[in-house]
Design an enzyme around this catalytic site. Sequence first.
Site, mmCIF file in Angstrom:
data_model
loop_
_atom_site.group_PDB
_atom_site.id
_atom_site.type_symbol
_atom_site.label_atom_id
_atom_site.label_comp_id
_atom_site.label_asym_id
_atom_site.label_seq_id
_atom_site.Cartn_x
_atom_site.Cartn_y
_atom_site.Cartn_z
ATOM 1 N N GLU A 135 0.865 -1.189 0.000
ATOM 2 C CA GLU A 135 0.000 0.000 0.000
ATOM 3 C C GLU A 135 0.888 1.221 0.000
ATOM 4 O OE1 GLU A 135 -2.658 0.527 3.322
ATOM 5 O OE2 GLU A 135 -3.679 -1.374 2.981
ATOM 6 N N GLU A 161 -13.465 5.844 -0.112
ATOM 7 C CA GLU A 161 -14.333 4.905 0.605
ATOM 8 C C GLU A 161 -15.050 5.648 1.736
ATOM 9 O OE1 GLU A 161 -12.310 0.928 1.224
ATOM 10 O OE2 GLU A 161 -10.723 1.996 0.157
ATOM 11 N N LYS A 183 -15.146 4.647 5.738
ATOM 12 C CA LYS A 183 -13.943 4.463 6.561
ATOM 13 C C LYS A 183 -13.989 5.411 7.740
ATOM 14 C CE LYS A 183 -10.612 1.993 4.703
ATOM 15 N NZ LYS A 183 -9.202 1.721 4.477
ATOM 16 N N GLU A 185 -8.728 9.560 5.522
ATOM 17 C CA GLU A 185 -9.017 8.124 5.392
ATOM 18 C C GLU A 185 -10.074 7.845 4.322
ATOM 19 O OE1 GLU A 185 -7.823 5.222 6.801
ATOM 20 O OE2 GLU A 185 -6.166 6.493 7.449
#
Length: 479
Positions: free
Chosen positions: A265, A320, A323, A329
Amino acid sequence: MAPPRGRLLAAALCLLFLAGADAGTVGVNWGRVANDLPSPAAVVQLLKQHGIAQVKLYDTEPAVLRALAGSGIKVVVALPNEQLAAAARRPSYALAWVRRNVAAYYPATQIQGIAVGNEVFATAANVTAQLVPAMTNVHAALARLNMDKAVKVSSPVALSALANSYPPSAGVFREELAQSVMKPMLDFLARTGSDLMVNCYPFFAYADNAGVISLDYALFRPNAGELDSGSGLKYYSLLDAQLDAVFAAVGKLGSYNGVHVVVSETGWPSKGDAKEVGAGAANAAAYNGNLVRRVLSRNAGTPRRPDADVDVYLFALFNENQKPGPTSERNYGVFYPNQQKVYDVEFVLGGGSVGGKGNGGLGWQDNGGGSAVPAGGGGVVRAAATPGEAWCVANAMAGEARLHAALDYACGPGGADCKGIQPGAACFEPNTMVAHASYAFNDYYQRKGRSIGTCDFAGAAYVVNQAPKMGKCELPSTV
Ligand SMILES: *[C@@H]1O[C@H](CO)[C@@H](O)[C@H](O)[C@H]1NC(C)=O
């Protein structure tokens, strides 16, 4: 998860980065902590459209694995942290898990790896002791099914597993992890021919130390560099420094030179809270864009391991919305859920399949395109694609010193005509190393009939097939 090496096709236009170190690969993490994402089938189309040939998942969702079947996209699946203890305790559990979640989809779905747990030390510390036993049982299950050569087992480790990462040569794993987990994991990876997966976020280091760390250094832009007094090596990017801290930490546990490192990542958020210094779309575009170009060029090695071709998985495919945590985030995605890009970034050199170059999303090195031009380098911008034409430009990530040496060669013994970049001449402006080197490299390349190996300069140059424009200076595509 090491992909097959040396996949360059023999078609002339594909010979971008010649003879020598292979380039790394770029994949994307397909996280799904959101309630507004497109259907898996639509996502697979999106991946193909953008030439994204590798994805990493956080589970083994059947709808996702079915949608990927027959796509040619390589997949890393995950055994979630919650199942680690059971997989460690019972080989039969691991075998059943592999049968149901991997073997059932393979080979139609090209699963090439299993991430056993995710950032276990950081997010599921109570199962730390079960990690390597779980990896061992999952590998044994694959072996039992005759799949262990095709499917490799690893476990993404957060950079916080290091007790120290600065300077890079001082990199060392935390004492409670080093001998008890990391050494057995490295032994396992070496024995099974698998890769060490590390999650690296220069963004966190930058955001926490913005007064100390330069943004250019974090974003792979030209910068003065950081000397590691322990090794004498100079660093021009924070990601390199983080990776070399990992290599140094690994080296302190033994000789694991055969263990390849994958950045499982990495990314940069396009939005953040006020205190998340550096978050923003322009920086995210610079980080990811420069990273992709860097990885796909042959310069992906680090100062400590210049020959390493580092593979990366960007985090993440989508923003997203479910999250938890700070704003960043929910804003790591390169795409919005409506499939529009959050900022301009390419995943393949040459702009992927856009424009019908025939990249079906199969292999990064297989597309017939040239390369996007470094956005951060000397005011070079992209113009319209012109089929069949090609130019040679400088790789901004090569650093001033290497560009300077290559420029001297091109304009000297190389025989390029460099009058155009002398003071007062048409291409003196922009007066930057990247622009001047591009001019000289391109003249040399065209003069040599664009023959193989003439746009390399030890990795300081690469071919593009979109007309580069630098200020008012246009590089000719034939001399
Ligand atoms: C580890 O902690 C999690 C969360 O607190 C818990 O649900 C799980 O049962 C624990 N696992 C073990 C093996 O202790």
